[in-house]
Design a protein around this motif. Structure first.
Motif, PDB file in Angstrom:
ATOM      1  N   TYR A 190      59.007  37.332 -60.860  1.00  0.00           N
ATOM      2  CA  TYR A 190      58.483  38.665 -60.556  1.00  0.00           C
ATOM      3  C   TYR A 190      57.191  38.998 -61.303  1.00  0.00           C
ATOM      4  O   TYR A 190      56.411  39.869 -60.878  1.00  0.00           O
ATOM      5  N   ALA A 228      59.139  39.592 -56.802  1.00  0.00           N
ATOM      6  CA  ALA A 228      57.920  38.938 -56.344  1.00  0.00           C
ATOM      7  C   ALA A 228      57.639  39.275 -54.885  1.00  0.00           C
ATOM      8  O   ALA A 228      58.544  39.657 -54.130  1.00  0.00           O
ATOM      9  N   LEU A 229      56.384  39.102 -54.486  1.00  0.00           N
ATOM     10  CA  LEU A 229      56.025  39.313 -53.081  1.00  0.00           C
ATOM     11  C   LEU A 229      56.912  38.495 -52.155  1.00  0.00           C
ATOM     12  O   LEU A 229      57.269  38.948 -51.059  1.00  0.00           O
ATOM     13  N   SER A 281      47.961  40.318 -49.570  1.00  0.00           N
ATOM     14  CA  SER A 281      49.074  41.007 -48.919  1.00  0.00           C
ATOM     15  C   SER A 281      48.610  42.296 -48.249  1.00  0.00           C
ATOM     16  O   SER A 281      49.013  42.618 -47.128  1.00  0.00           O
ATOM     17  N   GLU A 316      54.211  37.819 -61.877  1.00  0.00           N
ATOM     18  CA  GLU A 316      52.900  37.751 -61.237  1.00  0.00           C
ATOM     19  C   GLU A 316      52.650  38.971 -60.345  1.00  0.00           C
ATOM     20  O   GLU A 316      51.584  39.584 -60.398  1.00  0.00           O
ATOM     21  N   THR A 317      53.650  39.350 -59.544  1.00  0.00           N
ATOM     22  CA  THR A 317      53.494  40.506 -58.664  1.00  0.00           C
ATOM     23  C   THR A 317      53.408  41.796 -59.465  1.00  0.00           C
ATOM     24  O   THR A 317      52.612  42.681 -59.150  1.00  0.00           O
ATOM     25  N   GLN A 318      54.231  41.906 -60.522  1.00  0.00           N
ATOM     26  CA  GLN A 318      54.183  43.105 -61.362  1.00  0.00           C
ATOM     27  C   GLN A 318      52.807  43.302 -61.979  1.00  0.00           C
ATOM     28  O   GLN A 318      52.253  44.407 -61.952  1.00  0.00           O
ATOM     29  N   ARG A 369      46.872  37.810 -55.020  1.00  0.00           N
ATOM     30  CA  ARG A 369      47.920  37.785 -53.995  1.00  0.00           C
ATOM     31  C   ARG A 369      48.205  39.183 -53.456  1.00  0.00           C
ATOM     32  O   ARG A 369      48.519  39.345 -52.267  1.00  0.00           O
ATOM     33  N   ILE A 370      48.089  40.198 -54.296  1.00  0.00           N
ATOM     34  CA  ILE A 370      48.268  41.578 -53.814  1.00  0.00           C
ATOM     35  C   ILE A 370      47.172  41.916 -52.802  1.00  0.00           C
ATOM     36  O   ILE A 370      47.440  42.525 -51.753  1.00  0.00           O
ATOM     37  N   LEU A 400      57.372  47.631 -52.822  1.00  0.00           N
ATOM     38  CA  LEU A 400      57.200  47.018 -54.141  1.00  0.00           C
ATOM     39  C   LEU A 400      57.624  47.933 -55.280  1.00  0.00           C
ATOM     40  O   LEU A 400      57.732  47.492 -56.427  1.00  0.00           O
ATOM     41  N   GLY A 416      47.935  37.375 -59.742  1.00  0.00           N
ATOM     42  CA  GLY A 416      48.741  38.449 -59.168  1.00  0.00           C
ATOM     43  C   GLY A 416      47.927  39.417 -58.330  1.00  0.00           C
ATOM     44  O   GLY A 416      48.315  39.763 -57.208  1.00  0.00           O
TER      45      GLY A 416
END
Length: 402
Positions: free
Chosen positions: A243, A348-349, A332, A245-247, A328-329, A342, A325
């Motif tokens: 998680y 994670a994504l 997305s 990386e997305t956070q 990738r956001i 989210l 991160g």
């Protein structure tokens, strides 16, 4: 609160998952006992900087880590004693197995601190630096002119007061929103640990970074923790596998949408990736530190901070996840994904389909708290621009604060 205690007031769909939620609760409890973040944070960073500066930056610092307060073999025994094979729900079965594997890797990484093996554990937990990410970091450092150091700063106490005010803004809308702030002398970096905002006692924080950091730490990390705490799946408080990386990408997005992702901050995020790459290529602390200063014109104290974060424990790749991160956001967002899902908790994504399935089955509920940073003036306009497609380099908006 254990899973069984939560189930009574939930839907029939959640009640059917009661055995799975017991395992979820145990996995969460086990990871809490490890406290990976705190246990890989130097306890003597302030003193080490003083010695390093006094020695005219000529000798690599000795960084001390706190002793582990758990017995690795006992934790492993408990971890593999969980009867995950009996979880009937296919999605949760897959998720729990992946989480068990991640926790086992955390245990090994913590055992391997201050050895050459630690970096391999860090790579398994956070991933490496792929060529596109390395290129993006280099491009940012080349595109953004070096910035003169900003000498206006606030103390840890002043930042703690600003944080209390930020918590009160949330409590004005969500009266039950907990506020946990600690100023500590045994940490070197600002962090959120299990919903608590931890502030280093020795911190001096750039005055123009206070608001962006509050949106990053409180508005993202604390908010998603508290939203996760309202869910029957308690892993959403500590994070589903991978998680982080997305956070961090979401937290950097919060800085950008509120106008706080300034050129200095972007250069730091890029320099962290470059430093991780150098460490993986075999560079040690002094070489990384001097390269950041000489090759990329990173200010001395900032170069120090980046370098110690990369060499701590024997070599940490975690700091590459910020730039990866947000990249990738951005991808997305350009694909039309909604941010709302989210905020359900920490994941994670790649977990969005699973989370959406659990929302559709009414196992999970919609997020309790909406981050304040979505409603800051100008935030939606910036978000709309990003949805049309943007790279991390596009986040640089010139030499004024973005």
């Amino acid at each position: 609160m254990n899973a069984a205690g939560y189930v009574g007031g939930m839907t029939s769909a959640t009640q059917q998952l009661a055995p799975a939620l017991e395992i979820d609760a145990r996995l969460t409890e086990i990871e809490r006992s490890l406290n990976l973040l705190l246990n890989n944070t130097p306890v003597n960073a302030a003193e080490a900087w003083t010695d390093f500066e006094r020695g005219d930056f000529g000798a690599a610092p000795t960084l001390r880590l706190r002793p582990l307060e758990f017995e690795p073999d006992l934790v492993r025994r408990e971890l593999y004693g969980l009867e995950i094979e009996n979880v009937a729900d296919p999605a949760l079965h897959t998720l729990f197995r992946a989480k068990r594997d991640e926790i086992a890797r955390q245990i090994t990484a913590l055992e391997d601190r201050d050895t050459s093996r630690f970096v391999y554990g860090s790579l398994q937990l956070y991933g490496g630096v792929a060529p596109p990410l390395a290129s993006a970091a280099e491009e940012l450092l080349e595109t953004i002119p070096a910035q003169a150091p900003n000498n206006r700063s606030v103390t840890a106490g002043a930042f703690a007061e600003a944080a209390r005010e930020e918590f009160e803004r949330y409590r004005a809308v969500y009266p039950d929103f907990p506020a946990h702030i600690e100023v500590r002398d045994d940490i070197s970096e600002l962090m959120v640990s299990f919903g608590r905002l931890l502030i280093p006692e020795s911190a001096t924080i750039r005055a123009d970074r206070v608001e962006p950091l509050l949106h990053h730490e409180v508005g993202t990390h604390v908010v998603t923790y508290q939203n996760g705490a309202r869910q029957p799946l308690t892993l959403l408080t500590i994070g589903l596998p991978g998680y982080d990386e997305t956070q961090e990408g979401l937290a950097v997005l919060a800085e950008y949408l509120t106008g706080g992702l300034d050129p200095r901050r972007l250069r730091v995020l890029a320099a962290r990736v470059v430093a991780v790459g150098k460490m993986l290529d075999g560079a040690e602390f002094l070489e990384i530190f001097e390269s950041l200063r000489a090759d990329h014109r990173i200010p001395t104290r900032t170069a120090w901070s980046i370098a110690i974060r990369v060499v701590v424990g024997g070599g940490s790749v975690k700091d590459a996840i910020y730039l990866r991160g947000i990249t990738r956001i951005l991808e997305s967002l350009a694909e039309g994904s909604s941010l709302d899902v989210l905020f359900v908790g920490k994941f994670a994504l790649d977990h969005i389909p699973l989370i959406q399935d659990l929302l559709d089955r009414e196992v999970l509920e919609a997020p309790w708290v909406r981050p304040r940073w979505l409603d800051v003036p100008g935030a939606q306009e910036r978000l709309d621009r990003l949805r049309k497609g943007a790279s991390v380099t596009d986040l640089y908006e010139g030499d004024v604060i973005a």
